[in-house]
Write a protein that holds these residues in place. Sequence first.
Motif, PDB file in Angstrom:
ATOM      1  N   GLU A 283       0.828  -1.141   0.007  1.00  0.00           N
ATOM      2  CA  GLU A 283       0.034  -0.050   0.055  1.00  0.00           C
ATOM      3  C   GLU A 283       0.799   1.354   0.054  1.00  0.00           C
ATOM      4  OE1 GLU A 283      -3.674   0.031   2.370  1.00  0.00           O
ATOM      5  OE2 GLU A 283      -2.819  -1.411   3.385  1.00  0.00           O
ATOM      6  N   TYR A 284       1.959   1.306   0.764  1.00  0.00           N
ATOM      7  CA  TYR A 284       2.772   2.345   0.804  1.00  0.00           C
ATOM      8  C   TYR A 284       4.204   2.015   0.670  1.00  0.00           C
ATOM      9  CZ  TYR A 284      -1.432   3.914   3.238  1.00  0.00           C
ATOM     10  OH  TYR A 284      -2.572   4.295   3.502  1.00  0.00           O
ATOM     11  N   ALA A 285       4.918   2.993  -0.201  1.00  0.00           N
ATOM     12  CA  ALA A 285       6.301   2.506  -0.567  1.00  0.00           C
ATOM     13  C   ALA A 285       7.308   3.759   0.205  1.00  0.00           C
ATOM     14  CB  ALA A 285       6.509   2.563  -2.038  1.00  0.00           C
ATOM     15  N   VAL A 286       8.438   3.669   0.186  1.00  0.00           N
ATOM     16  CA  VAL A 286       9.503   4.613   0.340  1.00  0.00           C
ATOM     17  C   VAL A 286      10.156   4.758  -0.772  1.00  0.00           C
ATOM     18  CG1 VAL A 286       9.579   4.217   2.912  1.00  0.00           C
ATOM     19  CG2 VAL A 286      11.034   2.864   1.721  1.00  0.00           C
ATOM     20  N   PHE A 287      10.658   6.164  -0.952  1.00  0.00           N
ATOM     21  CA  PHE A 287      11.457   6.639  -2.126  1.00  0.00           C
ATOM     22  C   PHE A 287      12.710   7.341  -1.819  1.00  0.00           C
ATOM     23  CE2 PHE A 287       6.901   6.226  -2.924  1.00  0.00           C
ATOM     24  CZ  PHE A 287       6.715   5.579  -4.168  1.00  0.00           C
ATOM     25  N   PHE A 288      13.713   7.022  -2.787  1.00  0.00           N
ATOM     26  CA  PHE A 288      14.899   7.635  -2.555  1.00  0.00           C
ATOM     27  C   PHE A 288      16.106   7.481  -3.569  1.00  0.00           C
ATOM     28  CE2 PHE A 288      14.941   3.694  -0.605  1.00  0.00           C
ATOM     29  CZ  PHE A 288      16.319   3.085  -1.092  1.00  0.00           C
ATOM     30  N   GLY A 289      17.100   7.944  -3.643  1.00  0.00           N
ATOM     31  CA  GLY A 289      17.976   8.122  -4.600  1.00  0.00           C
ATOM     32  C   GLY A 289      19.467   7.857  -3.849  1.00  0.00           C
ATOM     33  N   ASP A 290      20.393   7.237  -4.731  1.00  0.00           N
ATOM     34  CA  ASP A 290      21.673   6.925  -4.341  1.00  0.00           C
ATOM     35  C   ASP A 290      22.636   7.610  -5.007  1.00  0.00           C
ATOM     36  OD1 ASP A 290      22.525   5.705  -6.705  1.00  0.00           O
ATOM     37  OD2 ASP A 290      22.312   3.788  -5.584  1.00  0.00           O
ATOM     38  N   ALA A 291      24.138   7.410  -4.686  1.00  0.00           N
ATOM     39  CA  ALA A 291      25.024   8.355  -5.010  1.00  0.00           C
ATOM     40  C   ALA A 291      25.534   7.684  -6.513  1.00  0.00           C
ATOM     41  CB  ALA A 291      26.446   8.286  -4.229  1.00  0.00           C
TER      42      ALA A 291
ATOM     43  N   ALA B 178      23.288   7.654  -9.054  1.00  0.00           N
ATOM     44  CA  ALA B 178      22.065   7.907  -9.901  1.00  0.00           C
ATOM     45  C   ALA B 178      21.237   6.921  -9.821  1.00  0.00           C
ATOM     46  CB  ALA B 178      22.495   8.414 -11.088  1.00  0.00           C
ATOM     47  N   ASN B 179      20.783   6.045  -9.213  1.00  0.00           N
ATOM     48  CA  ASN B 179      19.703   5.199  -8.872  1.00  0.00           C
ATOM     49  C   ASN B 179      18.730   5.640  -8.119  1.00  0.00           C
ATOM     50  OD1 ASN B 179      21.190   3.029 -10.689  1.00  0.00           O
ATOM     51  ND2 ASN B 179      22.471   2.936  -8.737  1.00  0.00           N
ATOM     52  N   VAL B 180      17.473   5.213  -8.460  1.00  0.00           N
ATOM     53  CA  VAL B 180      16.377   5.626  -7.658  1.00  0.00           C
ATOM     54  C   VAL B 180      15.612   4.298  -7.378  1.00  0.00           C
ATOM     55  CG1 VAL B 180      14.096   7.096  -7.356  1.00  0.00           C
ATOM     56  CG2 VAL B 180      16.143   7.927  -8.901  1.00  0.00           C
ATOM     57  N   TYR B 181      14.896   4.230  -6.102  1.00  0.00           N
ATOM     58  CA  TYR B 181      14.635   3.046  -5.391  1.00  0.00           C
ATOM     59  C   TYR B 181      13.026   3.523  -5.040  1.00  0.00           C
ATOM     60  CZ  TYR B 181      19.159   1.797  -5.317  1.00  0.00           C
ATOM     61  OH  TYR B 181      20.750   1.609  -5.512  1.00  0.00           O
ATOM     62  N   ALA B 182      12.248   2.504  -5.085  1.00  0.00           N
ATOM     63  CA  ALA B 182      10.883   2.199  -4.300  1.00  0.00           C
ATOM     64  C   ALA B 182      10.911   0.834  -3.669  1.00  0.00           C
ATOM     65  CB  ALA B 182       9.674   2.330  -5.212  1.00  0.00           C
ATOM     66  N   LEU B 183      10.547   1.028  -2.215  1.00  0.00           N
ATOM     67  CA  LEU B 183      10.571  -0.133  -1.426  1.00  0.00           C
ATOM     68  C   LEU B 183       9.070  -0.255  -0.681  1.00  0.00           C
ATOM     69  CD1 LEU B 183      13.993   0.321   0.605  1.00  0.00           C
ATOM     70  CD2 LEU B 183      13.655  -0.838  -1.637  1.00  0.00           C
ATOM     71  N   ASP B 184       8.701  -1.627  -0.271  1.00  0.00           N
ATOM     72  CA  ASP B 184       7.579  -1.706   0.356  1.00  0.00           C
ATOM     73  C   ASP B 184       7.950  -0.981   1.772  1.00  0.00           C
ATOM     74  OD1 ASP B 184       5.842  -2.833   2.480  1.00  0.00           O
ATOM     75  OD2 ASP B 184       5.221  -4.152   0.830  1.00  0.00           O
ATOM     76  N   ALA B 185       7.036  -0.105   2.242  1.00  0.00           N
ATOM     77  CA  ALA B 185       7.244   0.784   3.550  1.00  0.00           C
ATOM     78  C   ALA B 185       7.120  -0.128   4.715  1.00  0.00           C
ATOM     79  CB  ALA B 185       6.541   1.994   3.557  1.00  0.00           C
ATOM     80  N   SER B 186       6.397  -1.267   4.691  1.00  0.00           N
ATOM     81  CA  SER B 186       6.099  -2.158   5.850  1.00  0.00           C
ATOM     82  C   SER B 186       7.439  -3.093   5.885  1.00  0.00           C
ATOM     83  CB  SER B 186       4.907  -2.870   5.644  1.00  0.00           C
ATOM     84  OG  SER B 186       3.906  -2.027   5.843  1.00  0.00           O
ATOM     85  N   THR B 187       7.933  -3.679   4.714  1.00  0.00           N
ATOM     86  CA  THR B 187       8.841  -4.876   4.908  1.00  0.00           C
ATOM     87  C   THR B 187      10.260  -4.545   4.225  1.00  0.00           C
ATOM     88  OG1 THR B 187       8.211  -5.563   2.708  1.00  0.00           O
ATOM     89  CG2 THR B 187       6.891  -6.565   4.385  1.00  0.00           C
ATOM     90  N   GLY B 188      10.344  -3.517   3.474  1.00  0.00           N
ATOM     91  CA  GLY B 188      11.536  -2.824   2.613  1.00  0.00           C
ATOM     92  C   GLY B 188      11.849  -3.819   1.680  1.00  0.00           C
TER      93      GLY B 188
END
Length: 640
Positions: A257-265, A267-277
């Motif tokens: 239902e919910y994701a966490v979003f971020f980028g790295d050094a 230039a990759n961007v990620y979406a993870l399941d916020a509950s489980t990673g």
Amino acid sequence: MSEIGEMYLESLGRCLMLSRKEISSPLLSCVLIFLAIASAAWAQAKPQSKQEEPLGTESGFGVFQEHCVSCHGNPSATNHAPAPSALRELAPEKIYDALTTGAMKIQGQQLSDAAKRRVAESLSARPFGSAESGDAANMPNHCSSNLELSNPASGPAWNGWGADLANTRFQPTMAGITADQIPRLKLKWAFGYPHGISAAGQPTIASGRIFVGTDIGYVYSLDGATGCVYWSFQAKASVRNAVSVGPVKSHSGQSTEYAVFFGDAKANVYALDASTGKLLWTTHVEDHFTARITGSPTLYGGRLYVPVSSFEEFAAAAKEYPCCTFRGSVVALDADSGHQIWKTYVISQEPKPTRKNSAGTQLFAPAGASVWNAPTIDVERNAIYFGTGDSESEPAVPTSDAVVALDMATGAVLWTFQATEKDSFLLGCDGPAKQRSDNCPKAVGPDWDFGASPILRNLPDGHRILLAAQKSGNIFALDPDRHGALIWEVNVETKRPRPNPVLVWGGAADEQQAYFGLTSGGMVAVSLTDGARVWFTPMVARHASADRAGMSAAATAIPGVVFVGGWDGILHALSTKDGRKLWEFPTARKFATVNKVQAKGGSFGATGPTIAGGMLFIGSGYGVFGDDTPGNVLLAFSIR
């Protein structure tokens, strides 16, 4: 290590191994070279007795450009050296081994151990030991249960970089702490980043959890009240931006239902399941080998707006480097799939060959204008705003050192406000003209980027302003409803000549005033209406040398209080009414941690505290440049 990795390390010994006429070692040439300059730069910047001290994590980048690109970044070279992008996939341990016991051992003997380590870490974009030691599975403080994440919008939160879409860094109603209670703030728990050397990630608060990225490449989900760890995820490189949390449609039968979003050094961007990673998707947004995501991606309306920056200007002044080809950009991704919707380069023209320098190296232009900050969302105008960096080539492009507005739907440029013209800048070009490389601009600019996110605010009379703070110390109030027309401008630096930079990662703004920390030491408050100075509070460093009183980190405000951290590791809370000091906490020391990791605090150099639900969170230890005090601790404060 893979066969390809072994081949890289072996071939790398051929480029630097014998003489300048016979170079045959790709990695050594890269690493050693990378090292030699880092070592030399450190020696020039510090007394001889300090050469063995750890270098900042940024220190190694320039060495690669200075000595390695002639082999690794030259398609016409006959040594078949691996491309820079391939070298960046190697672990720091492999690079270090090549310099100490492997193919590059002889060359590595001339380098200090500290220099070898920092070069390896910079090239691979992660510290030593991070691959296994950072895993939450190896930590003793697992949460006893992991319930499904509740709606992040249903409770107190600090989501993303600026707490809101306008990047005000102001928490008006959900702080859970009042100005009167500030003197009662006490440390509740501390969490250590294993093998971390820079606590540069800003913690996000959502659904009672803390989500934070680290320089070791791990993103953690922690319980806000206790610091127990729910999960960890290892990215491909360090994560120094703030995580955003939001709804996402289910993937391949998953019930996310919910994701966490971020980028790295890298230039990759990620979406993870916020509950489980669990990883949902990852997208590489820029192929240039110097590209990275420093600013935080901004989430809105099912899209993620990603700012892209670079380390190309760190040593592009080297005659062996084909300066310069990176262009800053903002990329819009579909939050559900990671699919690219649009990408807008700040410089619309592709770099083209211009001339060859005295070493015969081909040079290119135009280039530069990195985007270092989180984009600001203007729902009324269907626009996003961001600041840009300097040009890396000359003539400087009109979109460098500028505030840029893009159409949110298409990425089309709506308007541009350039604060400083002719700012063509490369590190290493600001010395005497006779000592400069001929890669350097003829007229070297002042390096007055916009590192801070623009702040969108409503004025008491109903009009709106877009507040943009430049490294020069100038603050510009622009009219977002009149194509960025200038409303007022003020310089807040109190010392002359002004240092460079003065304002770096930005301020906070409530309904009437904006607050900024100054690198020269102190905090200033200005009126949103006309830019008039309301108050200034000087700050003198303690427990450190007198030149480390600077405040380059972002400020954070709640009603009646503004927080700012200094290079000396002290976190301050001041009254927004008159600048009076209400509270302070020294962090440059060791802490006992809930995960039993040896940890200490250090400089505050970039991120500010995040506050919600009666707690304050901040990472201490900005070990990015040689003058910073590194650290590896996340601190949680509460009035209870």
